[in-house]
Design a protein around this motif. Structure first.
Motif, PDB file in Angstrom:
ATOM      1  N   ALA A 145      72.319  64.311  66.054  1.00 45.41           N
ATOM      2  CA  ALA A 145      72.504  63.737  67.393  1.00 45.41           C
ATOM      3  C   ALA A 145      73.708  64.352  68.094  1.00 45.41           C
ATOM      4  O   ALA A 145      73.740  64.448  69.324  1.00 45.41           O
ATOM      5  N   LEU A 149      73.803  66.341  71.235  1.00 45.08           N
ATOM      6  CA  LEU A 149      72.621  67.200  71.289  1.00 45.08           C
ATOM      7  C   LEU A 149      71.419  66.398  71.757  1.00 45.08           C
ATOM      8  O   LEU A 149      71.322  65.195  71.506  1.00 45.08           O
ATOM      9  N   ALA A 150      70.497  67.097  72.435  1.00 44.28           N
ATOM     10  CA  ALA A 150      69.245  66.449  72.833  1.00 44.28           C
ATOM     11  C   ALA A 150      68.405  66.207  71.588  1.00 44.28           C
ATOM     12  O   ALA A 150      68.505  66.958  70.616  1.00 44.28           O
ATOM     13  N   PRO A 151      67.598  65.154  71.594  1.00 42.27           N
ATOM     14  CA  PRO A 151      66.803  64.871  70.405  1.00 42.27           C
ATOM     15  C   PRO A 151      65.681  65.888  70.168  1.00 42.27           C
ATOM     16  O   PRO A 151      65.249  66.079  69.045  1.00 42.27           O
ATOM     17  N   GLU A 152      65.195  66.516  71.242  1.00 34.83           N
ATOM     18  CA  GLU A 152      64.064  67.435  71.083  1.00 34.83           C
ATOM     19  C   GLU A 152      64.555  68.798  70.608  1.00 34.83           C
ATOM     20  O   GLU A 152      65.506  69.341  71.151  1.00 34.83           O
ATOM     21  N   ARG A 204      71.480  60.071  80.063  1.00 28.70           N
ATOM     22  CA  ARG A 204      70.936  59.387  78.901  1.00 28.70           C
ATOM     23  C   ARG A 204      71.564  57.994  78.761  1.00 28.70           C
ATOM     24  O   ARG A 204      70.860  57.007  78.559  1.00 28.70           O
ATOM     25  N   HIS A 209      65.494  59.252  75.926  1.00 29.92           N
ATOM     26  CA  HIS A 209      65.275  60.210  74.854  1.00 29.92           C
ATOM     27  C   HIS A 209      65.137  61.634  75.417  1.00 29.92           C
ATOM     28  O   HIS A 209      65.548  62.599  74.787  1.00 29.92           O
ATOM     29  N   ALA A 214      66.385  62.669  78.374  1.00 30.10           N
ATOM     30  CA  ALA A 214      67.372  62.952  79.432  1.00 30.10           C
ATOM     31  C   ALA A 214      68.086  64.279  79.204  1.00 30.10           C
ATOM     32  O   ALA A 214      68.408  64.624  78.073  1.00 30.10           O
TER      33      ALA A 214
END
Lengths: 135, 381
Positions: free
Chosen positions: A86, A56-59, B365, B357, B359
């Motif tokens: 994550a 998963l993307a962090p945002e 990433r 972070h 990407a």
């Protein structure tokens, strides 16, 4: 067979033993780590225990219903202290022991210095109808 | 049974039914029935004219279904009004499908799914696998799309630009499962280019061929990304590059420049360079200037800034970058790269980590994290 969700956390899990941010590893250590995860998934696929896994993307954003005709309210990015997932892997295994064994193995992925990260993984069983007991 | 033959005939057959006045969704059902029938009958009794056979069977199925329908009278009237089916060029029928599948009333994902199904002749399962969604989900997406365009009558040509956008979306999806969507997009764009005399269609085809030619070199054996400058150019597909360049040159000679031709020109300059150092960055910047003029797209401006960094030095690139919104995708990664080339490794390492972070996909990433790691190792930390 029962399904379990293995959760990797960016933040919110107890600190790993070998806790060094990835960009401080050497490129070779990063490659070894990625290869370990890939081999792990491949092996589980062959043993018939792999279901799915995604990073998963962090945002992320928070969204909620906020009354008729009003736009949902979004609040983000997350504050630094928030728990953050994550990625995840779903496995389908014969027993809880096997799920824990595999989670332990995944947590041993190599990190800085080529040593296992010893990161904490969260293991959550899926809720499902109880299996029919035949014996 | 020749599956490739069936796939190549499907759009033409579907197009004929639609032209004869069949509603799109009903025509699609009838053609699917005819295909099933073909698979059953042909091995024993192969037809002399495969396409004619399919049209006859599909049209009969369509009429049967129409008669069985409650709205029978109305539809029969519609069929009666249609001129008798005469020999018509298959060319126009398939073209009609392209425009139908890229109809502006469809969402991009629906347009893509419908194009792959109706023009590409792929099965719902193949499309679902390629997009990593359950087959039932894709079936719904396609039938919703069919309902949306049913009743749309085609008496004038549609918007070529919309069709090209849909094909480019297919191309950019990459591939998984048993269908290579990039190759499929190239196949469909070739078909379109044979039917439509438009320099932008040629431009898109050239662009796809030039990008596709470099695909084998773009990832290492472990799946990690290889940046353009480090790619093994001997692994580029020279036949594809030569074809792409020839198509592009013919299109440019017509002096009706568009966005795809300009993008293809940039790709051609990369493909032409014997090594990364020999790349003609000055000309690439000129093409980006054309693209900015044509599209005024902020992503194009970002790419232009990186090209300026190569042509006029990293400082010039950073100046161009500074004029752009730093929330643009890959802005941070571009800044990291230019700072590294400018010798400011500490800033570059920090920006690479930040870019990782943000990407959008895992390969990118990992690549950016490695870049940060590489610089941190050199900085001894």
């Amino acid at each position: 067979m029962a399904k379990y969700l293995l959760l990797k956390h960016y933040r919110g899990a107890p600190a790993a033993v070998n806790d060094v941010p990835m960009e401080r590893w050497t490129p070779e250590e990063i490659s070894a780590h990625i290869q370990y995860m890939r081999d792990f998934a491949d092996r589980l696929e062959r043993s018939g225990e792999f279901v799915d896994g995604q990073a998963l993307a962090p945002e992320g954003l928070w969204v909620r219903y906020d009354g008729e005709g009003r736009p949902p309210v979004t609040d983000g990015p997350f504050a630094e202290t928030k728990d953050l997932i994550a990625g995840w892997m779903v496995i389908d295994v014969d027993s809880q022991e096997r799920a824990l064994e595999l989670a332990g193995e995944l947590s041993a992925a190599p990190g800085a210095g080529g040593k296992p990260i010893h990161e904490w993984l969260e293991v959550r069983p899926f809720l499902a109808a109880p299996p029919t007991i035949t014996d | 049974m020749d599956e490739a033959l069936l796939r190549s005939l499907t759009p033409g057959v579907l197009g004929i039914l639609v032209r004869r006045g069949a509603d799109f969704a009903a025509a699609e059902d009838a053609v699917q029935d005819a295909l099933v029938e073909a698979v059953r009958v042909w091995p024993e009794d192969p037809p002399r004219d495969a396409k004619g056979w399919l049209v006859t069977v599909a049209w009969r199925r369509f009429l049967d279904a129409t008669r069985a329908d409650t709205a029978r009278r109305r539809r029969e009237d519609l069929v009666e009004e249609e001129p008798a089916a005469g020999p018509a060029s298959a060319v126009d029928d398939t073209l009609r499908l392209y425009f139908l599948c890229a109809h502006p009333s469809l969402t991009p994902s629906s347009a893509v799914a419908l194009t792959l199904r109706a023009v590409g002749g792929l099965t719902t399962r193949q499309i679902a696998r390629a997009y990593l969604v359950p087959e039932a989900t894709m079936a719904q997406r396609i039938s919703r799309a069919k309902r949306t365009v049913s009743g749309v009558r085609f008496d004038r040509p549609g918007d070529v630009a919309t069709v090209l956008r849909v094909l480019y979306l297919v191309f950019n999806e990459g591939y998984s499962g048993d269908v290579d969507l990039a190759a499929e997009a190239i196949r469909l764009t070739r078909q379109l280019a044979a039917r439509v005399d438009h320099p932008e269609v040629a431009g898109l085809l050239a662009l796809m061929l030039l990008h596709h030619a470099r695909r084998a070199a773009r990832t290492a054996s472990d799946g990690s990304l290889v940046p353009l400058a480090e790619q093994d150019r001997s692994r580029w597909d020279t036949a594809s590059i030569a074809e792409g360049v020839a198509i592009l040159q013919a299109a440019l000679a017509r002096d009706r420049l568009g966005e795809f031709q300009a993008q293809a020109a940039v790709a051609a300059l990369h493909a032409d360079a014997p090594s990364a150092e020999d790349t003609d960055w000055v000309q690439i910047v000129e093409w980006y200037d054309e693209l900015v003029r044509l599209t005024d797209n902020p992503v194009v401006r970002l790419n232009r800034a990186v090209a300026v960094g190569e042509a006029d030095g990293p400082r010039a690139g950073l100046t161009a970058l500074a004029a752009l919104d730093d929330s643009l995708p890959r802005h941070t990664a571009a800044a990291a790269y230019l700072h590294e080339r400018d010798g400011d490794l500490a800033t570059a390492a920090r920006l690479y980590a930040e870019a990782a972070h943000k990407a959008p996909d895992l390969a990118e990433r990992d690549h950016l994290t490695r870049q940060a790691a590489r610089l941190n190792a050199r900085l001894g930390r």
